[in-house]
Design a protein around this motif. Structure first.
Motif, mmCIF file in Angstrom:
data_model
loop_
_atom_site.group_PDB
_atom_site.id
_atom_site.type_symbol
_atom_site.label_atom_id
_atom_site.label_comp_id
_atom_site.label_asym_id
_atom_site.label_seq_id
_atom_site.Cartn_x
_atom_site.Cartn_y
_atom_site.Cartn_z
ATOM 1 N N GLY A 178 -6.622 2.268 3.516
ATOM 2 C CA GLY A 178 -7.462 1.927 4.648
ATOM 3 C C GLY A 178 -7.506 0.453 5.000
ATOM 4 N N LYS A 179 -6.733 -0.374 4.313
ATOM 5 C CA LYS A 179 -6.740 -1.813 4.564
ATOM 6 C C LYS A 179 -5.401 -2.283 5.108
ATOM 7 N N GLU A 180 -5.466 -3.244 6.039
ATOM 8 C CA GLU A 180 -4.262 -3.883 6.557
ATOM 9 C C GLU A 180 -3.697 -4.818 5.503
ATOM 10 N N VAL A 181 -2.410 -4.719 5.230
ATOM 11 C CA VAL A 181 -1.767 -5.616 4.276
ATOM 12 C C VAL A 181 -0.415 -6.056 4.824
ATOM 13 N N SER A 182 0.046 -7.198 4.335
ATOM 14 C CA SER A 182 1.414 -7.634 4.578
ATOM 15 C C SER A 182 2.151 -7.451 3.267
ATOM 16 N N VAL A 183 3.361 -6.947 3.350
ATOM 17 C CA VAL A 183 4.159 -6.699 2.150
ATOM 18 C C VAL A 183 5.508 -7.380 2.325
ATOM 19 N N VAL A 184 5.964 -8.047 1.264
ATOM 20 C CA VAL A 184 7.300 -8.630 1.263
ATOM 21 C C VAL A 184 8.122 -7.861 0.237
ATOM 22 N N VAL A 185 9.294 -7.387 0.665
ATOM 23 C CA VAL A 185 10.213 -6.684 -0.229
ATOM 24 C C VAL A 185 11.401 -7.615 -0.438
ATOM 25 N N ASP A 186 11.633 -8.029 -1.688
ATOM 26 C CA ASP A 186 12.721 -8.971 -1.944
ATOM 27 C C ASP A 186 14.062 -8.253 -2.058
ATOM 28 N N SER A 187 15.113 -9.027 -2.287
ATOM 29 C CA SER A 187 16.467 -8.464 -2.291
ATOM 30 C C SER A 187 16.695 -7.461 -3.415
ATOM 31 N N SER A 188 15.858 -7.492 -4.460
ATOM 32 C CA SER A 188 15.998 -6.519 -5.547
ATOM 33 C C SER A 188 15.155 -5.264 -5.298
ATOM 34 N N GLY A 189 14.385 -5.260 -4.183
ATOM 35 C CA GLY A 189 13.555 -4.098 -3.853
ATOM 36 C C GLY A 189 12.135 -4.209 -4.363
ATOM 37 N N LYS A 190 11.783 -5.330 -5.004
ATOM 38 C CA LYS A 190 10.426 -5.532 -5.528
ATOM 39 C C LYS A 190 9.467 -5.789 -4.372
ATOM 40 N N MET A 191 8.315 -5.109 -4.381
ATOM 41 C CA MET A 191 7.308 -5.248 -3.340
ATOM 42 C C MET A 191 6.187 -6.145 -3.821
ATOM 43 N N GLN A 192 5.728 -7.012 -2.919
ATOM 44 C CA GLN A 192 4.588 -7.883 -3.238
ATOM 45 C C GLN A 192 3.680 -7.939 -2.029
ATOM 46 N N GLU A 193 2.405 -7.611 -2.262
ATOM 47 C CA GLU A 193 1.423 -7.643 -1.174
ATOM 48 C C GLU A 193 0.952 -9.064 -0.930
ATOM 49 N N ARG A 194 0.742 -9.346 0.347
ATOM 50 C CA ARG A 194 0.132 -10.611 0.772
ATOM 51 C C ARG A 194 -1.122 -10.218 1.556
ATOM 52 N N ARG A 195 -2.216 -10.817 1.258
ATOM 53 C CA ARG A 195 -3.467 -10.493 1.970
ATOM 54 C C ARG A 195 -3.812 -11.555 2.968
#
Length: 63
Positions: free
Chosen positions: A46-63
């Motif tokens: 239910g929350k808006e998030v920004s996600v970055v997926v790096d070249s290895s496929g790892k996901m990291q949320e940015r708030r």
């Protein structure tokens, strides 16, 4: 169709979306290639998030 994702990222846009959906993200949009990887805006729990997926496929949320 031109692939908007970074060439370093082996996932197609559809594969990226499927990976994010499998991780619980929905309403995936604004897919952009950045220096960090592929950036997307999405909704999770239910929350808006920004996600970055790096070249290895790892996901990291940015708030």
């Amino acid at each position: 169709m031109v692939d908007a994702l970074s060439p370093a990222l082996a996932l197609t846009e559809q594969e990226l979306i499927a990976k994010l959906q499998a991780a619980g993200y929905s309403q995936i949009r604004d897919i952009k290639s950045t220096a960090e990887g592929t950036s997307v805006k999405a909704t999770k729990n239910g929350k808006e998030v920004s996600v970055v997926v790096d070249s290895s496929g790892k996901m990291q949320e940015r708030r």
